[in-house]
Scaffold this motif. Sequence first.
Motif, short mmCIF file in Angstrom:
data_model
loop_
_atom_site.label_atom_id
_atom_site.label_comp_id
_atom_site.label_asym_id
_atom_site.label_seq_id
_atom_site.Cartn_x
_atom_site.Cartn_y
_atom_site.Cartn_z
N LYS A 57 -48.83 -31.00 9.94
CA LYS A 57 -48.14 -29.96 9.16
C LYS A 57 -46.76 -29.64 9.72
O LYS A 57 -45.90 -29.10 9.01
CB LYS A 57 -49.00 -28.69 9.14
N ILE A 58 -46.51 -29.99 10.99
CA ILE A 58 -45.18 -29.69 11.55
C ILE A 58 -44.10 -30.43 10.79
O ILE A 58 -42.96 -29.95 10.69
CB ILE A 58 -45.10 -30.02 13.05
N TRP A 59 -44.44 -31.60 10.22
CA TRP A 59 -43.44 -32.36 9.47
C TRP A 59 -43.17 -31.73 8.11
O TRP A 59 -42.02 -31.71 7.64
CB TRP A 59 -43.88 -33.81 9.33
N GLU A 60 -44.21 -31.21 7.48
CA GLU A 60 -44.01 -30.49 6.22
C GLU A 60 -43.18 -29.23 6.46
O GLU A 60 -42.30 -28.88 5.67
CB GLU A 60 -45.35 -30.11 5.61
N SER A 61 -43.46 -28.55 7.58
CA SER A 61 -42.70 -27.34 7.92
C SER A 61 -41.25 -27.69 8.18
O SER A 61 -40.34 -26.97 7.74
CB SER A 61 -43.31 -26.67 9.15
N ALA A 62 -41.03 -28.81 8.88
CA ALA A 62 -39.64 -29.24 9.13
C ALA A 62 -38.92 -29.50 7.81
O ALA A 62 -37.73 -29.19 7.67
CB ALA A 62 -39.64 -30.50 9.99
N GLY A 63 -39.66 -30.06 6.83
CA GLY A 63 -39.07 -30.30 5.51
C GLY A 63 -38.71 -29.02 4.79
O GLY A 63 -37.82 -29.01 3.93
N GLY A 64 -39.40 -27.94 5.12
CA GLY A 64 -39.06 -26.64 4.52
C GLY A 64 -37.90 -25.96 5.22
O GLY A 64 -37.05 -25.34 4.56
N TYR A 65 -37.86 -26.08 6.54
CA TYR A 65 -36.80 -25.40 7.30
C TYR A 65 -35.46 -26.14 7.22
O TYR A 65 -34.40 -25.52 7.24
CB TYR A 65 -37.21 -25.28 8.77
N SER A 66 -35.50 -27.47 7.15
CA SER A 66 -34.29 -28.27 7.25
C SER A 66 -33.21 -27.91 6.20
O SER A 66 -32.04 -27.74 6.58
CB SER A 66 -34.66 -29.76 7.17
N PRO A 67 -33.55 -27.80 4.91
CA PRO A 67 -32.49 -27.43 3.95
C PRO A 67 -31.89 -26.06 4.24
O PRO A 67 -30.68 -25.86 4.06
CB PRO A 67 -33.23 -27.44 2.61
N THR A 68 -32.72 -25.13 4.71
CA THR A 68 -32.21 -23.80 5.04
C THR A 68 -31.24 -23.88 6.21
O THR A 68 -30.21 -23.19 6.22
CB THR A 68 -33.37 -22.86 5.39
N MET A 69 -31.57 -24.71 7.20
CA MET A 69 -30.65 -24.89 8.32
C MET A 69 -29.35 -25.55 7.84
O MET A 69 -28.28 -25.30 8.39
CB MET A 69 -31.31 -25.75 9.41
N GLY A 70 -29.46 -26.43 6.84
CA GLY A 70 -28.26 -27.03 6.26
C GLY A 70 -27.37 -25.97 5.64
O GLY A 70 -26.14 -26.01 5.78
N ILE A 71 -27.98 -25.03 4.94
CA ILE A 71 -27.20 -23.93 4.34
C ILE A 71 -26.58 -23.07 5.43
O ILE A 71 -25.42 -22.63 5.32
CB ILE A 71 -28.10 -23.09 3.42
#
Length: 249
Positions: free
Chosen positions: A144-158
Amino acid sequence: MDKISIIAIIGGFSAIIAGQAMEGGSVGSLLQLTAFMIVIGGTLSAVMLQSTPKQFMTGLRMMRWVVAPPAFNHESMIREVINWSQSARRGGLLSLEGFVNMQRDPFTRKALQMLVDGGEPDTLRSVMEVEITMFEHARRQAAKIWESAGGYSPTMGILGAVLGLIHVMENLTDPSKLGAGIAVAFVATVYGVGAANLLFLPIGNKLKNIISGEVAMKELVVEGIVAIANGENPRIIETRLRGFLAMHE
């Protein structure tokens, strides 16, 4: 070696780079260390914060499965279970004792040992199903850490984009510094969205599929051992296991 994963990773990044080049843009403009640090560093920190150390480290180790997944030979396991059933039919359950130490998988070894020890079929099933549930839960929490990373990553991009624009606003009187700030702003967004959709989310889904294969293998073992404990005919056991396998394909 999972060749399709390697092709997919290379193909995804190549498409982005080729698209950038076709539009007349410089490939070098996509290389921004500041944006990389914001997106990847921020995503990594967020995932670490939400996970236990064991979940985080297990999830990282599981990443190698994307290109080198564990092998599951269900057909081989079915043949082995049939071999056990034939041996038990000829010499009783105690004749299976020699097979116990031959098992490299701890789960299979434990299940077979319980069978040799005369465990009741219902007890065998209930005990081993609890083990399967605990195993699957631990594996899925790590993946699940990879799914979580997929959720956080776009926000970090913003977040990186906002920081880049702040830098631009602070240097409006110095045009020489505007380009760098704007570049960080847009490249950070590319990194965030690209990493999420080309790497993190696909890796998470790939790992979930592999975990399902692991669980199916363990359930196959339980079905076979319970059938042996019930004294079923080896041919009936084989038919049952093949039907069970077909349901999980």
